[in-house]
Enzyme design. Sequence first.
Site, PDB file in Angstrom:
ATOM      1  CG  MET A  50      -3.083  -2.276  -7.235  1.00 52.68           C
ATOM      2  SD  MET A  50      -4.401  -2.048  -6.098  1.00 52.68           S
ATOM      3  CE  MET A  50      -4.907  -0.110  -5.254  1.00 52.68           C
ATOM      4  CG  HIS A  72      -1.796  -0.448  -3.353  1.00 50.59           C
ATOM      5  ND1 HIS A  72      -2.584  -1.222  -2.621  1.00 50.59           N
ATOM      6  CD2 HIS A  72      -0.677  -1.249  -4.267  1.00 50.59           C
ATOM      7  CE1 HIS A  72      -2.204  -2.304  -3.478  1.00 50.59           C
ATOM      8  NE2 HIS A  72      -1.521  -2.574  -3.769  1.00 50.59           N
ATOM      9  CG  HIS A 118      -3.118   2.384   1.095  1.00 49.42           C
ATOM     10  ND1 HIS A 118      -1.833   1.552   1.009  1.00 49.42           N
ATOM     11  CD2 HIS A 118      -3.903   1.837  -0.069  1.00 49.42           C
ATOM     12  CE1 HIS A 118      -2.783   0.709   0.431  1.00 49.42           C
ATOM     13  NE2 HIS A 118      -3.417   0.886  -0.002  1.00 49.42           N
ATOM     14  CG  ASP A 139      -5.866   1.755  -2.340  1.00 51.21           C
ATOM     15  OD1 ASP A 139      -5.288   0.627  -2.266  1.00 51.21           O
ATOM     16  OD2 ASP A 139      -6.329   1.662  -1.638  1.00 51.21           O
ATOM     17  CG  MET A 151      -1.851  -7.336  -2.619  1.00 49.16           C
ATOM     18  SD  MET A 151      -2.611  -5.998  -2.018  1.00 49.16           S
ATOM     19  CE  MET A 151      -4.240  -6.302  -1.871  1.00 49.16           C
ATOM     20  CG  ASP A 161      -3.675  -3.150   1.047  1.00 45.78           C
ATOM     21  OD1 ASP A 161      -4.884  -2.620   1.292  1.00 45.78           O
ATOM     22  OD2 ASP A 161      -3.672  -2.458  -0.564  1.00 45.78           O
ATOM     23  CB  SER A 200      -7.860   2.152   2.333  1.00 42.65           C
ATOM     24  OG  SER A 200      -8.367   1.738   0.671  1.00 42.65           O
TER      25      SER A 200
HETATM   26  C1  DX5 Z   1      -7.356  -3.447  -3.084  1.00 50.85           C
HETATM   27  C2  DX5 Z   1      -6.807  -2.007  -2.399  1.00 50.85           C
HETATM   28  C3  DX5 Z   1      -7.187  -2.066  -0.693  1.00 50.85           C
HETATM   29  C4  DX5 Z   1      -8.223  -1.947  -0.125  1.00 50.85           C
HETATM   30  C5  DX5 Z   1      -8.369  -3.074   1.360  1.00 50.85           C
HETATM   31  O1  DX5 Z   1      -7.109  -3.454  -3.996  1.00 50.85           O
HETATM   32  O2  DX5 Z   1      -5.262  -2.619  -1.881  1.00 50.85           O
HETATM   33  O3  DX5 Z   1      -6.754  -0.858   0.256  1.00 50.85           O
HETATM   34  O4  DX5 Z   1      -8.756  -0.482   0.316  1.00 50.85           O
HETATM   35  O5  DX5 Z   1      -9.824  -2.745   1.330  1.00 50.85           O
HETATM   36  P1  DX5 Z   1     -10.721  -3.354   2.693  1.00 50.85           P
HETATM   37  O6  DX5 Z   1      -9.580  -2.879   4.105  1.00 50.85           O
HETATM   38  O7  DX5 Z   1     -12.116  -3.095   2.580  1.00 50.85           O
HETATM   39  O8  DX5 Z   1      -9.898  -5.434   2.575  1.00 50.85           O
HETATM   40 ZN    ZN Z   2      -3.841  -0.359  -1.211  1.00 50.63          ZN
END
Ligand code: DX5
Ligand code: ZN
Length: 218
Positions: free
Chosen positions: A66, A64, A31, A33, A135, A173, A6
């Site tokens: 959100m 992804h 990935h 976000d 998640m 994730d 990510s």
């Molecule tokens: C969080 C994101 C993730 C994030 C994960 O909302 O969707 O993709 O980057 O970060 P780590 O791997 O540090 O938990």
């Molecule tokens: Zn993510």
Amino acid sequence: MIIAPSLLSADFGHLADDVEMLNSSMADWMHLDVMDGMFVPNISFGFPVIESIARMTCKPLDVHLMVERPERFTGRVAALGARVMNVHQEACVHLHRTLTSIREAGMLAGVTLNPATPVSVLEDVVCEADVVMLMGVNPGFGGQVFIENTVVKTSRLKEMLLRRGSGALIEIDGGVNRETAARLAAAGADILVAGSSVFGAADPVSEIAHLKSCGALL
Ligand code: DX5
Ligand code: ZN
């Protein structure tokens, strides 16, 4: 195991360097976000930044979203050439229609569940999904502590996919590191997203290689 680092944990001041590092690594997907400050309490980056990243990389993009009502952006995400468009079940009123339109736009349809959402909400729609993402943390931020229940939830999802005859891949994730990766692989995960564990490592390229091998020991 498919590894999707990510970029949320990358150094945005030197984004090209981090993308180059991932290009030279065993990372399978990139990935990305996207946060809107409404569905999650944070704002990350949007289409102009992803367009620049897309020009710099040969790795497939796993986007992804959100954001609320993510179906508004299906055309924009497809235009990026994304491999996967992941939408949250909690953000979609008409999830079946949204997943179908993502496939029609030529992408893999991904549906994501927050930690509090049970896998059972997907019973009647799993055959419309190519990827189901769980998640491992509450979405919005990198570097949070892994929620342990995600491991048993992964097994439960695997069982449901088999029972329903769905070929969807299981993606996790949030909170993925060497230790959680091995347990998630054993529970049935096919794809692991890793942000802080990769970018916080002394050698991110070998960290990616290590995460990639975690399923091989099973
Ligand atoms: C969080 C994101 C993730 C994030 C994960 O909302 O969707 O993709 O980057 O970060 P780590 O791997 O540090 O938990
Ligand atoms: Zn993510």
